[in-house]
Design a protein around this motif. Structure first.
Motif, PDB file in Angstrom:
ATOM      1  N   LEU A   1      51.113 -38.840-181.773  1.00  0.00           N
ATOM      2  CA  LEU A   1      51.735 -38.054-180.662  1.00  0.00           C
ATOM      3  C   LEU A   1      52.678 -39.162-179.892  1.00  0.00           C
ATOM      4  CD1 LEU A   1      48.040 -36.749-179.544  1.00  0.00           C
ATOM      5  CD2 LEU A   1      50.026 -35.410-180.406  1.00  0.00           C
TER       6      LEU A   1
ATOM      7  N   ALA B   1      56.588 -37.951-179.229  1.00  0.00           N
ATOM      8  CA  ALA B   1      57.209 -38.063-177.885  1.00  0.00           C
ATOM      9  C   ALA B   1      58.422 -38.626-177.873  1.00  0.00           C
ATOM     10  CB  ALA B   1      56.193 -38.395-176.805  1.00  0.00           C
TER      11      ALA B   1
ATOM     12  N   ILE C   1      56.656 -33.284-176.647  1.00  0.00           N
ATOM     13  CA  ILE C   1      55.620 -33.789-175.788  1.00  0.00           C
ATOM     14  C   ILE C   1      54.288 -32.946-176.206  1.00  0.00           C
ATOM     15  CG2 ILE C   1      54.829 -34.090-173.374  1.00  0.00           C
ATOM     16  CD1 ILE C   1      57.340 -35.611-174.171  1.00  0.00           C
ATOM     17  N   ASP C   2      54.366 -31.793-176.595  1.00  0.00           N
ATOM     18  CA  ASP C   2      53.010 -30.856-176.612  1.00  0.00           C
ATOM     19  C   ASP C   2      53.036 -30.268-177.892  1.00  0.00           C
ATOM     20  OD1 ASP C   2      50.870 -29.813-175.698  1.00  0.00           O
ATOM     21  OD2 ASP C   2      51.760 -28.025-174.740  1.00  0.00           O
TER      22      ASP C   2
ATOM     23  N   ASN D   1      39.134 -25.238-181.646  1.00  0.00           N
ATOM     24  CA  ASN D   1      38.952 -26.509-180.980  1.00  0.00           C
ATOM     25  C   ASN D   1      37.773 -27.297-181.813  1.00  0.00           C
ATOM     26  OD1 ASN D   1      36.898 -26.772-179.214  1.00  0.00           O
ATOM     27  ND2 ASN D   1      37.718 -25.229-178.256  1.00  0.00           N
TER      28      ASN D   1
ATOM     29  N   VAL E   1      43.659 -37.218-175.212  1.00  0.00           N
ATOM     30  CA  VAL E   1      43.916 -35.772-175.776  1.00  0.00           C
ATOM     31  C   VAL E   1      43.161 -34.891-175.609  1.00  0.00           C
ATOM     32  CG1 VAL E   1      44.680 -35.148-178.066  1.00  0.00           C
ATOM     33  CG2 VAL E   1      44.714 -37.287-178.017  1.00  0.00           C
ATOM     34  N   GLU E   2      43.734 -33.581-175.109  1.00  0.00           N
ATOM     35  CA  GLU E   2      42.917 -32.495-174.650  1.00  0.00           C
ATOM     36  C   GLU E   2      42.423 -31.817-175.866  1.00  0.00           C
ATOM     37  OE1 GLU E   2      44.640 -29.833-171.442  1.00  0.00           O
ATOM     38  OE2 GLU E   2      46.225 -31.354-171.615  1.00  0.00           O
TER      39      GLU E   2
ATOM     40  N   LYS F   1      43.308 -28.521-177.031  1.00  0.00           N
ATOM     41  CA  LYS F   1      44.677 -28.193-177.752  1.00  0.00           C
ATOM     42  C   LYS F   1      44.564 -28.440-179.145  1.00  0.00           C
ATOM     43  CE  LYS F   1      47.314 -28.592-173.522  1.00  0.00           C
ATOM     44  NZ  LYS F   1      48.484 -29.309-172.966  1.00  0.00           N
TER      45      LYS F   1
ATOM     46  N   ASN G   1      56.498 -26.366-181.679  1.00  0.00           N
ATOM     47  CA  ASN G   1      55.916 -25.133-181.456  1.00  0.00           C
ATOM     48  C   ASN G   1      56.903 -24.186-182.215  1.00  0.00           C
ATOM     49  OD1 ASN G   1      53.487 -24.769-179.572  1.00  0.00           O
ATOM     50  ND2 ASN G   1      54.943 -26.017-178.490  1.00  0.00           N
TER      51      ASN G   1
END
Length: 376
Positions: free
Chosen positions: A127, A131, A136-137, A266, A304-305, A308, A332
């Motif tokens: 990740l 970045a 970033i996402d 998830n 890290v979420e 997601k 994305n």
């Protein structure tokens, strides 16, 4: 508003600095490599695109199509005596890319016994890598080749079918035909028509059996069928040589496989569905699922979420040596991965290490990152 895409030089220099700060020492394996490991252990897509030649003694060599195996070889040649972390940056060579050459970067971590923590560290480093190019996402896709292998063990599948499913699992979307074949017994022809040959070969030395079938096909004048050469045809035939491989499976086992492959979401939601499946089917997957949960906790500890992360039980990567977590990072809307890798604990022993060595790593597709238009 569109921000300028970073130049290639600056992000690459930052990438090497990032890897160095994380403790990964840069290595530069030779461009010319023995071809045997790539031919035996890589996915079919890679094998078809390799540049292969022979030396004066007739040994097959290739221009490296990837850097994971060469880094593994170098680690083994140096003794593989202690845990080591390596980074690389250099060209790889494949016939399916413009000019036959592309620049690849990546990292490989060998020997860490804390597998779940190492998996989380590598995902977090991936990740950070994305970045550097302003991603970033990213979309984070996760799978688990080890969990799938544990399921097949718990189902006690015939050895040939188990090998076939593990191999096809790495080729996304190809298990539907396998499951359809498992629902029924073949009636005449096919493998059942050759039961005598299979019975004679069952339990024999795999290399000798493969050589015999290959010779028989060559004597019969068969060179290719459906795009497969005689070695691949022989391998597929021998996958079904073990006792019971010509038969279908009970419907309840096929249903378990189908239910497993449909699980996604998830990691927390997926874990709940996986535990429910194991309980309903009476399967002992506790060890594999506990490792899954531990790894998720380590990923969360990296900041890290978890919500997601996109886990899919059916997600594999098109290389034959993965044995645990696999992941891809996508922009994305982007179909091709920007950063991708996973765990491959059995690979070093297959390459000549004296014992199995834990291993995890990822590759960075620099050309794809450089081509992104980063929008604020």
């Amino acid at each position: 508003m569109t921000t300028p895409v970073p130049t290639a030089t600056a992000p690459v220099e930052q990438l090497l600095a990032l890897f160095a700060r994380a403790g990964f020492a840069r290595v530069e394996p030779p461009v010319l490599q023995p071809a045997d490991a790539f031919l035996d252990l890589s996915g079919e897509d890679m094998r078809r695109t390799m540049f292969v030649t022979t030396d004066e003694e007739g040994r097959e060599l290739c221009l490296r199509p990837d850097l994971t195996l060469p880094v593994c070889r170098q680690y083994i040649a140096d003794g593989a005596a202690q845990a080591r972390d390596f980074a690389y940056l250099g060209p790889v060579f494949r016939s399916d890319v413009p000019g036959g050459e592309l620049l690849q970067a990546g990292v490989e971590s060998f020997g860490r016994a804390d597998r779940e923590a190492a998996d989380a560290d590598l995902l977090a480093l991936g990740l950070e890598t994305a970045a550097l190019w302003g991603v970033i996402d990213p979309v984070i896709r996760l799978g688990d080749a080890g969990l799938f292998a544990s399921l097949l063990d718990a189902l006690a599948l015939p050895p040939g079918w188990r090998r076939r499913l593990v191999k096809d699992f790495a080729r996304s979307g190809s298990l539907g035909a396998d499951l359809a074949a498992l629902r029924q017994r073949p009636e005449g022809g096919g493998v059942s028509a050759h039961a005598g040959v299979l019975s004679a070969l069952a339990g024999s030395d795999p290399a000798a059996a493969h050589a015999l079938v290959t010779d028989l096909l060559s004597i019969a004048g068969i060179s290719t069928v459906g795009g497969r050469n005689v070695e691949e045809i022989a391998g597929r035939f021998l996958e079904q040589a073990a006792s019971g491989d010509a038969d279908g499976l009970p419907a309840e086992k096929v249903a378990v496989l189908e239910r497993y492959l449909a699980i996604q979401g998830n990691p927390d939601a997926a874990l709940a569905a996986l535990r429910a499946l194991a309980q309903d089917a009476g399967l002992d997957l506790a060890g594999a699922l506990d490792m899954f949960e531990t790894r998720t906790n380590f990923i969360a500890a990296q900041g890290v979420e978890i919500e997601k992360l996109r886990f899919a039980a059916a997600f594999g990567r098109p290389l034959d040596y993965y044995s645990g977590m696999v992941f891809e990072l996508h922009a994305n809307g982007g179909a091709a991965p920007l950063v991708a890798g996973g765990r491959y604990d059995g690979l070093l022993a297959r390459l000549g290490a004296p014992h199995p060595i834990p291993a995890v790593g990822f590759a960075v597709w620099l050309g794809r990152l450089d081509a992104l238009e980063v929008r604020s």
